[in-house]
Design an enzyme around this catalytic site. Structure first.
Site, PDB file in Angstrom:
ATOM      1  N   CYS A 398      11.481 -23.399  -1.314  1.00 40.46           N
ATOM      2  CA  CYS A 398      10.489 -24.736  -1.437  1.00 40.46           C
ATOM      3  C   CYS A 398      10.992 -25.592  -0.788  1.00 40.46           C
ATOM      4  CB  CYS A 398       9.546 -24.046  -2.030  1.00 40.46           C
ATOM      5  SG  CYS A 398       7.779 -24.806  -2.034  1.00 40.46           S
ATOM      6  N   HIS A 525       7.605 -19.301  -0.732  1.00 38.17           N
ATOM      7  CA  HIS A 525       7.177 -18.491  -2.180  1.00 38.17           C
ATOM      8  C   HIS A 525       7.566 -16.701  -1.659  1.00 38.17           C
ATOM      9  CE1 HIS A 525       7.425 -22.060  -4.575  1.00 38.17           C
ATOM     10  NE2 HIS A 525       6.555 -22.710  -4.026  1.00 38.17           N
ATOM     11  N   GLU A 527       9.029 -14.738  -4.101  1.00 36.62           N
ATOM     12  CA  GLU A 527       8.760 -14.150  -5.258  1.00 36.62           C
ATOM     13  C   GLU A 527       7.364 -13.893  -5.581  1.00 36.62           C
ATOM     14  OE1 GLU A 527       9.527 -17.350  -4.217  1.00 36.62           O
ATOM     15  OE2 GLU A 527       8.388 -19.092  -5.976  1.00 36.62           O
TER      16      GLU A 527
HETATM   17  N1  GLN Z   1       7.594 -30.108  -4.138  1.00 37.91           N
HETATM   18  C1  GLN Z   1       7.464 -29.961  -2.220  1.00 37.91           C
HETATM   19  C2  GLN Z   1       6.662 -30.382  -1.468  1.00 37.91           C
HETATM   20  O1  GLN Z   1       5.726 -29.914  -3.116  1.00 37.91           O
HETATM   21  C3  GLN Z   1       8.695 -28.089  -3.180  1.00 37.91           C
HETATM   22  C4  GLN Z   1       7.267 -28.197  -3.787  1.00 37.91           C
HETATM   23  C5  GLN Z   1       7.174 -26.771  -4.041  1.00 37.91           C
HETATM   24  O2  GLN Z   1       8.801 -26.647  -4.381  1.00 37.91           O
HETATM   25  N2  GLN Z   1       6.835 -26.170  -4.417  1.00 37.91           N
HETATM   26  O3  GLN Z   1       6.250 -29.886  -0.694  1.00 37.91           O
END
Ligand code: GLN
Length: 561
Positions: A398, A525, A527
């Site tokens: 992300c 994600h 995970e």
């Molecule tokens: N801050 C980034 C976004 O909003 C990444 C978010 C995250 O890593 N969950 O896209």
């Protein structure tokens, strides 16, 4: 439906969530279908706005629910897929009652905590308990409800009252209350103290709830006379007093419960002895023991913002563990506060700076997990650059993917001011930007949340091979910003490939750098869907790459071995 309610007494942080999920594991091992509900008596409607510094990670479900990290434990332990409604908060309950009041559903009535809030809690529990979560049809046999907080807290009172009423309405045979408590020892070789537990059981009774079992947390195993005392003063049969003493890893807890015949006591209370089978936890035992006996380790540098509280990245840590165990390795996670890697830190805190770089250089692989806000971003960019230039396996999740795009644009394309709109709203080189899925004018819930499909653009990439060459994968998301579609062309020309995209082909989901042994960024994600015996393919690939085994694995994998 049969209910197992798990409450906690004396102090918070007893591992009530792990205890409750372990109870679920043992019941599942007896051939029963199990679901779970977590009650959080805070006023937030969900965990989405809570700080990972304070509360640990925000877990994301398939349906986009942003929930308490305990739901992650339930999904991993029970191998189920929960819904946002499986996490009840005071905020959600009050919101639903107030909405009904505004609609006029209670016209003419005074709306009160009892009975309106308590009724709403009862109805919620009963309707969510029957939602199938294990991929099979029809409701589960048992619903494990974990009540967050400690008995006696002001904020949990309406829940206690609602659950008391529930225990009465569902009947004696359908309700089992397990109270998790602490047995402290004072001094080095002191006595095991039962008084705090006695007090908390008394408190529970005063509220109309009677524990059927006690699960006592202690450092050392409980002595016989401690058990006797507890039985006598807490009015719980000795056979129903379970002891959860400290164990080398949490996978031992279901085994501990089974070895003390905890399942028998629960099944007896729920009148399920005739349909349950003897517990089969062979695989589980093997897993717990394998973990204890791992000797070789792999050093993983985790470069993040919230490194003070490791619960902030709980699912990432678990996913690394699942992958490492599949490779017979012990994960050795080196936490690096991203800001310590930054040039400013060399001047302000030179020792921390040197130590952070030393740790990074000693790691076999580098992981930059998700995050929000600009703290530590420059340090993360340095870590991504270091991994890219030195052929060190890199996994960016992300925010970690966005970081690698910014780094690559700056280093390889000479776009010095390349940045994300999140960190520099005015940047001329906006390589990561805000791309709301729905309306651009609607400010609430602008995050892209939950399960979304990622389509592979080519079968000839590491990620597709790791996933077993499907057309697409379904992974969970939680982000607001994305790679700017306008810069894809130039990035790809310089060698950064976007091998996974959403169905519109406008949202970049996976990037790879084919000239590097393992340099992968994912907007989702992975995970959250990793399971103890089913590690996330990406984490597995990452660990294999860190130990030089990826190529061999992929060759075998492709040949169907
Ligand atoms: N801050 C980034 C976004 O909003 C990444 C978010 C995250 O890593 N969950 O896209």
């Amino acid at each position: 439906m049969k209910y197992v309610l798990v409450t906690g007494g004396v102090v918070s942080g007893l591992g009530k969530g792990v205890t409750a999920s372990s109870i679920g594991v043992v019941l599942k091992a007896c051939g029963l279908r199990v679901t779970s509900i977590k009650i959080d008596p805070y006023l937030n409607t969900d965990a989405g706005t809570m700080s990972p510094f304070e509360h640990g990670e925000v877990f994301v479900l398939d349906d986009g629910g942003e929930v308490d990290l305990d739901l992650g434990n339930y999904e991993r332990f029970l191998d189920v897929t929960l819904t946002r409604d499986n996490n009840i908060t005071t905020g959600k309950i009050f919101q639903s009652v107030i909405e009904k009041e505004r609609r006029g559903d209670y016209l003419g009535k005074t709306v009160q905590v009892v009975p309106h809030i308590t009724d709403a809690i009862k109805n919620w529990v009963e309707s969510v308990a029957v939602i199938p979560v294990d991929g099979k049809e029809g409701p589960a046999d048992v619903c494990v409800i974990e009540l967050g907080g400690t008995v006696g807290d002001i904020e949990s009172m309406p829940f206690i009252e609602a659950l008391r009423q529930l225990s009465f309405s569902v009947g004696h045979e359908n309700f089992c209350l397990i109270h998790v408590s602490l047995i402290p020892v004072l001094g080095v070789v002191g006595e095991q103290k039962t008084k705090p537990t006695q007090h908390s059981v008394r408190e529970l009774r005063a509220l109309g709830l009677t524990p059927h079992l006690l699960a006592c947390r202690s450092a050392q195993p409980l002595l016989e006379n401690t058990k006797e005392k507890l039985s006598q003063f807490c009015h719980v049969p000795a056979a129903n007093i379970l002891n959860i003493h400290d164990v080398p890893n949490i996978w031992h807890i279901p085994l501990l419960l089974m070895n003390q015949n905890g399942h028998h006591a629960i099944l007896k209370q729920l009148n399920l002895l005739s349909i349950a089978t003897p517990p089969d936890l062979q695989d589980w035992t093997k897993m717990a023991e394998t973990y204890d006996n791992l000797t070789n380790s792999v050093r993983i540098a985790m470069v993040g913002k919230y490194v003070g509280l490791t619960d902030s990245y709980l699912s990432v840590v678990k996913a690394l563990l699942h992958a490492c165990i599949a490779c017979s390795l012990k994960p050795s996670i080196d936490w690096i506060a991203a800001s310590d890697l930054e040039d400013d830190s060399a001047k302000l805190t030179p020792e921390a700076h040197a130590a952070a770089w030393e740790t990074l250089r000693n790691a076999a692989c580098v992981l930059v997990p998700g995050g929000f806000g600009d703290r530590g971003v420059r340090g993360m960019i340095l870590a991504a650059k270091y991994a890219r230039e030195n052929n060190i396996p890199y996994l960016g999740i992300c925010l970690g993917m966005q970081i690698s795009v910014i780094e690559f644009a700056r280093s390889a394309l000479g776009m010095e001011r390349a940045n994300s709109e999140e960190f520099d709203a005015q940047t001329a080189d906006r390589v990561v930007m805000f791309m709301p899925e729905g309306s651009t004018t609607h400010m609430g819930s602008t995050m892209r949340l939950g399960s979304r499909k990622t389509f592979f653009q080519t079968p000839d990439c590491i990620t597709a091979k790791l996933y077993g060459n499907p057309q697409y994968v379904d992974e969970r998301h939680r982000h607001r910003y994305e790679v700017n579609p306008d810069v894809i062309g130039v990035l790809e020309e310089r060698g950064l490939k976007f091998v996974g995209k959403d169905e519109t082909r406008k949202r970049m989901e996976i990037l790879e750098l084919p000239s590097h042994p393992f340099y992968i960024g994912v907007q989702f994600h992975p995970e959250f869907k990793s399971r103890p015996r089913r590690p996330s393919p990406l984490f597995l690939g990452f660990i294999l790459a860190a130990t030089g085994k990826l190529e061999g694995y992929l060759n075998n994998h492709q040949n169907g071995v």
